[in-house]
Design a protein around this motif. Structure first.
Motif, PDB file in Angstrom:
ATOM      1  N   GLU A   1       0.832  -1.186   0.000  1.00  0.00           N
ATOM      2  CA  GLU A   1       0.000   0.000   0.000  1.00  0.00           C
ATOM      3  C   GLU A   1       0.875   1.247   0.000  1.00  0.00           C
ATOM      4  OE1 GLU A   1      -3.575   0.513   2.280  1.00  0.00           O
ATOM      5  OE2 GLU A   1      -3.355  -1.490   3.155  1.00  0.00           O
ATOM      6  N   VAL A   2       0.345   2.313  -0.561  1.00  0.00           N
ATOM      7  CA  VAL A   2       0.957   3.638  -0.467  1.00  0.00           C
ATOM      8  C   VAL A   2      -0.069   4.553   0.189  1.00  0.00           C
ATOM      9  CG1 VAL A   2       1.887   5.623  -1.691  1.00  0.00           C
ATOM     10  CG2 VAL A   2       2.449   3.303  -2.466  1.00  0.00           C
ATOM     11  N   LEU A   3       0.315   5.168   1.293  1.00  0.00           N
ATOM     12  CA  LEU A   3      -0.590   6.026   2.049  1.00  0.00           C
ATOM     13  C   LEU A   3      -0.002   7.425   2.157  1.00  0.00           C
ATOM     14  CD1 LEU A   3      -1.331   3.569   5.012  1.00  0.00           C
ATOM     15  CD2 LEU A   3      -2.710   3.895   2.946  1.00  0.00           C
ATOM     16  N   VAL A   4      -0.858   8.398   2.317  1.00  0.00           N
ATOM     17  CA  VAL A   4      -0.431   9.780   2.510  1.00  0.00           C
ATOM     18  C   VAL A   4      -0.568  10.132   3.989  1.00  0.00           C
ATOM     19  CG1 VAL A   4      -0.886  12.199   1.969  1.00  0.00           C
ATOM     20  CG2 VAL A   4      -1.058  10.454   0.169  1.00  0.00           C
ATOM     21  N   VAL A   5       0.515  10.701   4.549  1.00  0.00           N
ATOM     22  CA  VAL A   5       0.492  11.180   5.927  1.00  0.00           C
ATOM     23  C   VAL A   5       0.337  12.699   5.881  1.00  0.00           C
ATOM     24  CG1 VAL A   5       1.742  11.312   8.113  1.00  0.00           C
ATOM     25  CG2 VAL A   5       2.014   9.294   6.635  1.00  0.00           C
ATOM     26  N   PRO A   6      -0.802  13.232   6.291  1.00  0.00           N
ATOM     27  CA  PRO A   6      -1.004  14.683   6.243  1.00  0.00           C
ATOM     28  C   PRO A   6      -0.250  15.380   7.381  1.00  0.00           C
ATOM     29  CG  PRO A   6      -2.935  13.612   7.161  1.00  0.00           C
ATOM     30  CD  PRO A   6      -2.007  12.508   6.727  1.00  0.00           C
ATOM     31  N   PRO A   7      -0.148  16.690   7.329  1.00  0.00           N
ATOM     32  CA  PRO A   7       0.627  17.409   8.338  1.00  0.00           C
ATOM     33  C   PRO A   7       0.129  17.219   9.765  1.00  0.00           C
ATOM     34  CG  PRO A   7       0.198  18.827   6.451  1.00  0.00           C
ATOM     35  CD  PRO A   7      -0.616  17.590   6.255  1.00  0.00           C
ATOM     36  N   ASP A   8      -1.162  16.977   9.928  1.00  0.00           N
ATOM     37  CA  ASP A   8      -1.737  16.906  11.269  1.00  0.00           C
ATOM     38  C   ASP A   8      -1.937  15.481  11.774  1.00  0.00           C
ATOM     39  OD1 ASP A   8      -3.703  16.299   9.438  1.00  0.00           O
ATOM     40  OD2 ASP A   8      -5.302  17.351  10.521  1.00  0.00           O
ATOM     41  N   ARG A   9      -1.348  14.495  11.085  1.00  0.00           N
ATOM     42  CA  ARG A   9      -1.479  13.100  11.518  1.00  0.00           C
ATOM     43  C   ARG A   9      -0.100  12.475  11.608  1.00  0.00           C
ATOM     44  NH1 ARG A   9      -6.318  10.865  10.102  1.00  0.00           N
ATOM     45  NH2 ARG A   9      -5.864   9.330  11.737  1.00  0.00           N
ATOM     46  N   SER A  10       0.039  11.479  12.477  1.00  0.00           N
ATOM     47  CA  SER A  10       1.295  10.737  12.572  1.00  0.00           C
ATOM     48  C   SER A  10       1.249   9.525  11.653  1.00  0.00           C
ATOM     49  CB  SER A  10       1.527  10.274  14.008  1.00  0.00           C
ATOM     50  OG  SER A  10       0.599   9.263  14.375  1.00  0.00           O
ATOM     51  N   ILE A  11       2.416   8.963  11.368  1.00  0.00           N
ATOM     52  CA  ILE A  11       2.465   7.724  10.583  1.00  0.00           C
ATOM     53  C   ILE A  11       1.676   6.638  11.290  1.00  0.00           C
ATOM     54  CG2 ILE A  11       3.964   5.919   9.653  1.00  0.00           C
ATOM     55  CD1 ILE A  11       6.190   7.987   9.437  1.00  0.00           C
ATOM     56  N   LEU A  12       1.849   6.551  12.590  1.00  0.00           N
ATOM     57  CA  LEU A  12       1.148   5.524  13.367  1.00  0.00           C
ATOM     58  C   LEU A  12      -0.360   5.650  13.215  1.00  0.00           C
ATOM     59  CD1 LEU A  12       1.259   3.203  15.439  1.00  0.00           C
ATOM     60  CD2 LEU A  12       1.262   4.935  17.244  1.00  0.00           C
ATOM     61  N   GLU A  13      -0.877   6.864  13.284  1.00  0.00           N
ATOM     62  CA  GLU A  13      -2.318   7.067  13.142  1.00  0.00           C
ATOM     63  C   GLU A  13      -2.796   6.648  11.758  1.00  0.00           C
ATOM     64  OE1 GLU A  13      -3.263  10.866  16.059  1.00  0.00           O
ATOM     65  OE2 GLU A  13      -2.244  11.227  14.149  1.00  0.00           O
ATOM     66  N   VAL A  14      -2.007   6.977  10.739  1.00  0.00           N
ATOM     67  CA  VAL A  14      -2.421   6.668   9.364  1.00  0.00           C
ATOM     68  C   VAL A  14      -2.428   5.169   9.116  1.00  0.00           C
ATOM     69  CG1 VAL A  14      -1.744   6.904   6.944  1.00  0.00           C
ATOM     70  CG2 VAL A  14      -1.739   8.909   8.445  1.00  0.00           C
ATOM     71  N   VAL A  15      -1.383   4.459   9.550  1.00  0.00           N
ATOM     72  CA  VAL A  15      -1.354   3.011   9.305  1.00  0.00           C
ATOM     73  C   VAL A  15      -2.400   2.300  10.156  1.00  0.00           C
ATOM     74  CG1 VAL A  15       1.065   3.022   8.571  1.00  0.00           C
ATOM     75  CG2 VAL A  15       0.524   2.573  10.965  1.00  0.00           C
ATOM     76  N   ASP A  16      -2.648   2.807  11.354  1.00  0.00           N
ATOM     77  CA  ASP A  16      -3.672   2.203  12.204  1.00  0.00           C
ATOM     78  C   ASP A  16      -5.051   2.365  11.571  1.00  0.00           C
ATOM     79  OD1 ASP A  16      -4.557   1.018  14.814  1.00  0.00           O
ATOM     80  OD2 ASP A  16      -5.568   2.957  14.993  1.00  0.00           O
ATOM     81  N   GLU A  17      -5.306   3.546  11.017  1.00  0.00           N
ATOM     82  CA  GLU A  17      -6.584   3.790  10.355  1.00  0.00           C
ATOM     83  C   GLU A  17      -6.760   2.890   9.131  1.00  0.00           C
ATOM     84  OE1 GLU A  17      -7.540   7.599   8.108  1.00  0.00           O
ATOM     85  OE2 GLU A  17      -8.579   7.932  10.013  1.00  0.00           O
TER      86      GLU A  17
END
Length: 317
Positions: free
Chosen positions: A241-257
């Motif tokens: 997968e390729v995900l985008v991490v926005p300025p107001d989120r952490s990598i951990l939050e994005v992968v968890d979501e």
């Protein structure tokens, strides 16, 4: 303690051992042997759901029947130290992670241990190990007052000639200029305590040989000259997968979501639970775990707080 196997622990005893410090002795709830550990190890204790705190193991690593931790009652506690110091009783059951060690005692002919306040806890088993190995060692132990300095008698009993107590109310701040003026060949410095002490020791020992100083923080290190948060991509090779991490989120939050399983705990870059291998790209390291060389290698990162200096990071997730 997201995704982590925990151990139910029964509180065997609770004791006030100095002003503001409470000792908890913990045993396995099923009376089994506890996991092994080495000097410098800590456990993450779940005080209540959603509230986890790190504590150094400060007993005897050879004694697998119990673990000992000491808790400083923080004046502005967010609930962790207050609960453990004031409400936990013998017989209560807590849960904790298996021991984790980002502060290992490396082999050396001599050591200088510098402890401030509750920072004495990881140092206690280190002193015992250094003494048993026949190493030359010294301890400089500072605190607000003698009454606030836990385990004074215990550390002095190993060898009182090697222990220098430095209560601030009688002696002021530890004289680091004099203590660290001349680098001592073959000496490793181990320091744990409040951030001002650690920062001062880092500054005063900067002229010592590379990697002489080993420190442990239980609060995030202050960050300076941090680049503004920007968006970046993360490529997850195992998940394809390729995900985008926005300025107001952490990598951990994005992968968890995205439903991707990652062990995590403190979410402030101090415990090391979410350490992740970096295959490509340049991380923006914002943790309090990795040392200077580990950051420069750019092959691992703490995804709860660290970000990216490159447009994309390729992670082993």
């Amino acid at each position: 303690m997201v995704g982590e196997t925990t151990i139910p622990l029964r509180v065997r005893s609770v004791a006030r051992i100095s002003v503001g410090v409470t000792e908890l002795v913990l045993v396995a709830d099923d009376a089994s042997e506890l996991p092994s550990w080495a000097p410098g190890s800590h456990i993450d204790v779940q005080v209540r759901p959603g509230l986890v705190r790190q504590y150094s193991l400060c007993g005897d690593p050879e004694d697998r029947s119990q673990w000992r931790i000491a808790v400083l009652r923080e004046p502005e506690s967010r609930g962790g130290s207050a609960a453990l110091c004031e409400r936990v009783q013998a017989g209560d059951v807590l849960t904790a992670t298996r021991p984790r060690n980002h502060f290992p005692l490396l082999e050396s002919p001599r050591y200088l241990f510098i402890a401030g306040g509750i920072g004495i806890t990881p140092i206690i088993p280190m002193i015992d190990a250094a003494h048993a190995a026949g190493a030359d060692w010294r301890l400089v132990y500072g605190g607000r007052s003698e009454a606030s300095m836990a385990y004074r008698d215990e550390v002095a009993s190993v060898d009182p000639e090697r222990v220098l107590e430095w209560p601030q109310d009688r002696r002021g701040l530890i004289e680091l200029d004099r203590l660290l003026d001349e680098p001592q060949p073959g000496t490793l410095i181990y320091c744990c305590g409040p951030e001002p002490l650690i920062a001062a020791v880092e500054a005063k020992s900067a002229h010592w040989p590379h990697k002489t100083l080993q420190v442990e923080r239980f609060a995030p290190r202050p960050l300076t000259d941090v680049a503004p948060n920007t968006s970046f991509e993360i490529e997850l090779v195992d998940s394809d997968e390729v995900l985008v991490v926005p300025p107001d989120r952490s990598i951990l939050e994005v992968v968890d979501e995205a439903g991707i399983y990652v062990l995590s705990n403190c979410e402030e870059g101090t415990c090391g639970t979410c350490q992740t291998t970096v295959l490509e790209g340049v991380p923006d390291h914002r943790d309090s775990v990795l040392d200077e060389d580990e950051r420069a290698a750019n092959d691992t990162m703490m995804i709860c707080v660290s970000r990216a200096l490159s447009a994309r990071l390729v992670l082993d997730l």
